[in-house]
Design a protein around this motif. Structure first.
Motif, PDB file in Angstrom:
ATOM      1  N   ALA A  65      -7.388 -11.798  12.967  1.00 31.81           N
ATOM      2  CA  ALA A  65      -6.373 -10.738  12.404  1.00 31.81           C
ATOM      3  C   ALA A  65      -6.471  -9.649  13.148  1.00 31.81           C
ATOM      4  O   ALA A  65      -5.521  -8.743  13.403  1.00 31.81           O
ATOM      5  CB  ALA A  65      -6.859 -10.642  10.944  1.00 31.81           C
ATOM      6  N   GLY A  66      -7.647  -9.228  13.652  1.00 33.21           N
ATOM      7  CA  GLY A  66      -7.927  -8.000  14.239  1.00 33.21           C
ATOM      8  C   GLY A  66      -7.392  -8.008  15.732  1.00 33.21           C
ATOM      9  O   GLY A  66      -7.217  -6.819  16.318  1.00 33.21           O
ATOM     10  N   GLU A  67      -6.859  -9.005  16.025  1.00 30.00           N
ATOM     11  CA  GLU A  67      -6.452  -9.238  17.641  1.00 30.00           C
ATOM     12  C   GLU A  67      -5.010  -9.086  17.437  1.00 30.00           C
ATOM     13  O   GLU A  67      -4.093  -8.854  18.382  1.00 30.00           O
ATOM     14  CB  GLU A  67      -6.747 -10.312  18.292  1.00 30.00           C
ATOM     15  N   MET A  68      -4.084  -9.386  16.370  1.00 34.86           N
ATOM     16  CA  MET A  68      -2.639  -9.435  16.315  1.00 34.86           C
ATOM     17  C   MET A  68      -1.908  -8.283  16.820  1.00 34.86           C
ATOM     18  O   MET A  68      -1.007  -8.486  17.541  1.00 34.86           O
ATOM     19  CB  MET A  68      -2.359  -9.472  14.796  1.00 34.86           C
ATOM     20  N   ALA A  69      -2.447  -7.008  16.443  1.00 37.51           N
ATOM     21  CA  ALA A  69      -1.450  -5.535  16.712  1.00 37.51           C
ATOM     22  C   ALA A  69      -1.608  -5.451  18.248  1.00 37.51           C
ATOM     23  O   ALA A  69      -0.677  -5.507  18.912  1.00 37.51           O
ATOM     24  CB  ALA A  69      -1.917  -4.621  16.077  1.00 37.51           C
ATOM     25  N   GLU A  70      -2.628  -5.713  18.808  1.00 36.85           N
ATOM     26  CA  GLU A  70      -2.934  -5.647  20.251  1.00 36.85           C
ATOM     27  C   GLU A  70      -2.219  -6.409  21.047  1.00 36.85           C
ATOM     28  O   GLU A  70      -1.516  -5.964  22.175  1.00 36.85           O
ATOM     29  CB  GLU A  70      -4.223  -5.411  20.886  1.00 36.85           C
ATOM     30  N   ASN A  71      -2.160  -7.688  20.709  1.00 32.89           N
ATOM     31  CA  ASN A  71      -1.418  -8.748  21.309  1.00 32.89           C
ATOM     32  C   ASN A  71       0.053  -8.591  21.322  1.00 32.89           C
ATOM     33  O   ASN A  71       0.674  -9.004  22.176  1.00 32.89           O
ATOM     34  CB  ASN A  71      -1.968 -10.230  21.157  1.00 32.89           C
ATOM     35  N   ILE A  72       0.497  -8.184  20.131  1.00 24.83           N
ATOM     36  CA  ILE A  72       1.966  -7.882  20.141  1.00 24.83           C
ATOM     37  C   ILE A  72       2.214  -6.707  20.949  1.00 24.83           C
ATOM     38  O   ILE A  72       3.306  -6.763  21.496  1.00 24.83           O
ATOM     39  CB  ILE A  72       2.487  -7.484  18.549  1.00 24.83           C
ATOM     40  N   ASP A  73       1.610  -5.550  20.715  1.00 27.57           N
ATOM     41  CA  ASP A  73       1.694  -4.537  21.694  1.00 27.57           C
ATOM     42  C   ASP A  73       1.929  -4.694  23.166  1.00 27.57           C
ATOM     43  O   ASP A  73       2.659  -4.271  23.834  1.00 27.57           O
ATOM     44  CB  ASP A  73       0.862  -3.302  21.269  1.00 27.57           C
ATOM     45  N   ARG A  74       0.872  -5.685  23.718  1.00 24.30           N
ATOM     46  CA  ARG A  74       0.924  -5.827  25.019  1.00 24.30           C
ATOM     47  C   ARG A  74       2.015  -6.952  25.406  1.00 24.30           C
ATOM     48  O   ARG A  74       2.024  -7.255  26.524  1.00 24.30           O
ATOM     49  CB  ARG A  74      -0.446  -6.534  25.351  1.00 24.30           C
ATOM     50  N   GLY A  75       2.616  -7.692  24.410  1.00 27.03           N
ATOM     51  CA  GLY A  75       3.728  -8.509  24.893  1.00 27.03           C
ATOM     52  C   GLY A  75       3.204  -9.825  24.994  1.00 27.03           C
ATOM     53  O   GLY A  75       3.746 -10.646  25.411  1.00 27.03           O
ATOM     54  N   LEU A  76       1.907 -10.012  24.390  1.00 25.28           N
ATOM     55  CA  LEU A  76       1.618 -11.652  24.847  1.00 25.28           C
ATOM     56  C   LEU A  76       2.016 -12.386  23.685  1.00 25.28           C
ATOM     57  O   LEU A  76       1.886 -13.460  23.982  1.00 25.28           O
ATOM     58  CB  LEU A  76      -0.036 -11.414  24.800  1.00 25.28           C
ATOM     59  N   ILE A  77       2.300 -11.845  22.558  1.00 26.45           N
ATOM     60  CA  ILE A  77       2.805 -12.520  21.476  1.00 26.45           C
ATOM     61  C   ILE A  77       3.928 -11.901  21.071  1.00 26.45           C
ATOM     62  O   ILE A  77       3.958 -10.737  21.253  1.00 26.45           O
ATOM     63  CB  ILE A  77       1.931 -12.940  20.220  1.00 26.45           C
ATOM     64  N   ASP A  78       4.882 -12.451  19.949  1.00 28.69           N
ATOM     65  CA  ASP A  78       5.900 -11.859  19.523  1.00 28.69           C
ATOM     66  C   ASP A  78       6.041 -11.421  18.292  1.00 28.69           C
ATOM     67  O   ASP A  78       6.737 -10.583  17.802  1.00 28.69           O
ATOM     68  CB  ASP A  78       7.403 -12.694  19.891  1.00 28.69           C
ATOM     69  N   GLY A  79       5.011 -11.973  17.596  1.00 28.99           N
ATOM     70  CA  GLY A  79       4.869 -11.504  16.234  1.00 28.99           C
ATOM     71  C   GLY A  79       3.580 -12.181  15.428  1.00 28.99           C
ATOM     72  O   GLY A  79       2.776 -12.888  15.858  1.00 28.99           O
ATOM     73  N   ALA A  80       3.849 -11.929  14.154  1.00 27.75           N
ATOM     74  CA  ALA A  80       2.694 -12.715  13.267  1.00 27.75           C
ATOM     75  C   ALA A  80       3.073 -12.975  11.968  1.00 27.75           C
ATOM     76  O   ALA A  80       4.090 -12.575  11.252  1.00 27.75           O
ATOM     77  CB  ALA A  80       1.541 -11.502  13.345  1.00 27.75           C
ATOM     78  N   MET A  81       2.301 -14.059  11.346  1.00 26.16           N
ATOM     79  CA  MET A  81       2.635 -14.631  10.112  1.00 26.16           C
ATOM     80  C   MET A  81       1.687 -13.991   9.164  1.00 26.16           C
ATOM     81  O   MET A  81       0.456 -14.280   9.226  1.00 26.16           O
ATOM     82  CB  MET A  81       2.869 -15.979  10.208  1.00 26.16           C
ATOM     83  N   SER A  82       2.186 -13.082   8.127  1.00 26.57           N
ATOM     84  CA  SER A  82       1.072 -12.786   7.144  1.00 26.57           C
ATOM     85  C   SER A  82       1.752 -11.890   6.082  1.00 26.57           C
ATOM     86  O   SER A  82       2.991 -11.965   6.107  1.00 26.57           O
ATOM     87  CB  SER A  82       0.077 -11.421   7.751  1.00 26.57           C
ATOM     88  N   ASP A  83       0.972 -11.753   5.028  1.00 21.08           N
ATOM     89  CA  ASP A  83       2.020 -10.740   3.726  1.00 21.08           C
ATOM     90  C   ASP A  83       1.804  -9.480   4.276  1.00 21.08           C
ATOM     91  O   ASP A  83       1.626  -8.873   5.329  1.00 21.08           O
ATOM     92  CB  ASP A  83       1.031 -11.009   2.637  1.00 21.08           C
ATOM     93  N   ALA A  84       2.564  -8.713   3.356  1.00 27.83           N
ATOM     94  CA  ALA A  84       3.067  -7.268   3.892  1.00 27.83           C
ATOM     95  C   ALA A  84       1.651  -6.141   3.888  1.00 27.83           C
ATOM     96  O   ALA A  84       1.460  -5.352   4.920  1.00 27.83           O
ATOM     97  CB  ALA A  84       4.037  -6.912   2.820  1.00 27.83           C
ATOM     98  N   SER A  85       0.852  -6.794   2.927  1.00 27.56           N
ATOM     99  CA  SER A  85      -0.553  -5.952   2.963  1.00 27.56           C
ATOM    100  C   SER A  85      -1.321  -5.890   4.292  1.00 27.56           C
ATOM    101  O   SER A  85      -1.772  -5.056   4.845  1.00 27.56           O
ATOM    102  CB  SER A  85      -1.385  -6.017   1.827  1.00 27.56           C
ATOM    103  N   VAL A  86      -1.253  -7.217   4.607  1.00 29.97           N
ATOM    104  CA  VAL A  86      -2.337  -7.768   5.988  1.00 29.97           C
ATOM    105  C   VAL A  86      -1.640  -6.960   7.148  1.00 29.97           C
ATOM    106  O   VAL A  86      -2.319  -6.293   8.021  1.00 29.97           O
ATOM    107  CB  VAL A  86      -2.423  -9.096   6.107  1.00 29.97           C
ATOM    108  N   ALA A  87      -0.218  -6.929   7.103  1.00 32.17           N
ATOM    109  CA  ALA A  87       0.658  -6.562   8.159  1.00 32.17           C
ATOM    110  C   ALA A  87       0.308  -5.114   8.456  1.00 32.17           C
ATOM    111  O   ALA A  87       0.281  -4.414   9.494  1.00 32.17           O
ATOM    112  CB  ALA A  87       1.962  -6.709   8.081  1.00 32.17           C
ATOM    113  N   ARG A  88      -0.056  -4.108   7.231  1.00 31.01           N
ATOM    114  CA  ARG A  88      -0.041  -2.697   7.387  1.00 31.01           C
ATOM    115  C   ARG A  88      -1.670  -2.546   7.692  1.00 31.01           C
ATOM    116  O   ARG A  88      -2.117  -1.730   8.054  1.00 31.01           O
ATOM    117  CB  ARG A  88       0.405  -2.045   5.900  1.00 31.01           C
ATOM    118  N   THR A  89      -2.464  -3.228   6.854  1.00 34.28           N
ATOM    119  CA  THR A  89      -3.982  -3.015   6.935  1.00 34.28           C
ATOM    120  C   THR A  89      -4.223  -3.243   8.450  1.00 34.28           C
ATOM    121  O   THR A  89      -4.966  -2.449   9.059  1.00 34.28           O
ATOM    122  CB  THR A  89      -4.801  -3.868   6.305  1.00 34.28           C
TER     123      THR A  89
END
Length: 332
Positions: free
Chosen positions: A190-214
């Motif tokens: 979970a801790g790698e999601m935002a960085e990898n999206i920001d760097r364009g290595l992945i296009d998104g993530a599957m999670s609930d709204a709270s995890v997406a914000r946290t």
């Protein structure tokens, strides 16, 4: 003289009470999420405080060890309890694929709509003896996350837009679901999601709204496809030998704990999720897409093979029982 004697008696009572608390058996509760997280602050610690207050005369108390103090690996928490490293622990059945197959159904799209439905269904089905896999433990509580959404850099306006997108997943059921919907699953913490999206290595993530914000996913993936793609179940388990050694009153408190925790999960976590989604809907920088009926029907068709796979591995008739439980919950 009488006043002096009374004062001495009062002091002796306080010392006796202090000694009793100090001598109380201390049960270690292992939680791998950070101590500062809302879940610890609003759910786990209030539960521990309530139990300790109610169990004052039982010579037992619970101490919470958050942030992975007793062990950081989320997949090892149940084993820590079995080995006596912790007396209780927060576990996630989905993190150990194949070990708890009855719990895979909660991650299926199109079933539980929110925290309330997922939490009450999992707790009550466990209490009714319908869920198998934790027989070697005493299960204190079961509850769920909110419904999974897709959080992506580029908009997903229909399920066809997911084709070829690299989506972070957590576990084998999410992997199978994303593959069935045309996406390309990417496994990472979970801790790698935002960085990898920001760097364009992945296009998104599957999670609930709270995890997406946290985990700051929503800071870099501002398109949210709210398609009810399943929930994640959590279980707090206790060593069975430890449970057997407790007083009848302490056991009764543990029996009450499942509802205590589920109620606070619904009240606090559910409200946080609704607030996040409303905030995105009100923001010019975010988009929230709620699928049309035709899109939901297409999702159901595509994930049916995954549902069939889960049903084949689960206890007979379990998915039908899950549907009936959800219908009952919605009618309350």
């Amino acid at each position: 003289m009488l006043k002096k004697n009374l004062t001495g008696l009062a002091a002796g009572f306080v010392l006796s009470l202090t000694a009793s608390v100090a001598d109380a058996r201390d049960l270690a509760f292992a939680v791998f999420v950070p101590a500062a997280s809302p879940t610890v602050q609003k759910i786990y610690q209030p539960w521990v405080d309530w139990f300790n207050a109610e169990a004052t005369n039982d010579d037992v108390q619970i101490s919470l060890f958050a942030g992975g103090t007793l062990g950081r690996n989320p997949r090892a928490q149940a084993q820590m309890v079995a080995d006596g490293v912790a007396d209780l622990a927060l576990t996630v059945p989905a993190y150990t694929p194949g070990v708890f197959p009855d719990f895979d159904m909660f991650e299926l799209p199109g079933f539980a709509n929110d925290v309330r439905e997922g939490s009450l269904a999992s707790l009550e089905m466990h209490q009714e003896g319908l869920l198998h896999g934790y027989e070697n433990y005493y299960v204190v509580a079961m509850y769920s996350s909110g419904a999974y959404m897709l959080h992506t850099r580029d908009a997903v306006n229909s399920i066809d837009d997911l084709s070829g997108m690299r989506i972070r997943v957590g576990g084998q059921i999410q992997t199978a679901v994303i593959e069935s919907l045309g996406g390309v699953p990417q496994s990472m913490s979970a801790g790698e999601m935002a960085e990898n999206i920001d760097r364009g290595l992945i296009d998104g993530a599957m999670s609930d709204a709270s995890v997406a914000r946290t985990f700051r996913v929503a800071d870099v993936a501002m398109n949210h496809y709210d398609a009810n793609l399943g929930v994640l179940v959590f279980a707090i388990v206790m060593n069975r030998d430890v449970y057997a050694s407790l007083s009848d009153h302490a056991k009764e408190l543990l029996a009450q704990s499942g509802q205590f925790i589920a109620d606070r999960q619904i009240e606090n976590y559910g409200v946080a999720i609704n607030g996040n989604i409303q905030g995105w809907q009100d923001s010019a920088d975010h988009s929230v897409v709620i699928p049309e009926d035709a899109d939901r029907a297409e999702i159901a068709t595509r994930v049916q093979p995954v549902i069939d796979m889960v049903a084949a591995n689960a206890s007979p008739g379990l998915i039908e029982a899950y549907k009936a439980k959800l219908k009952d919950i919605r009618n309350r």
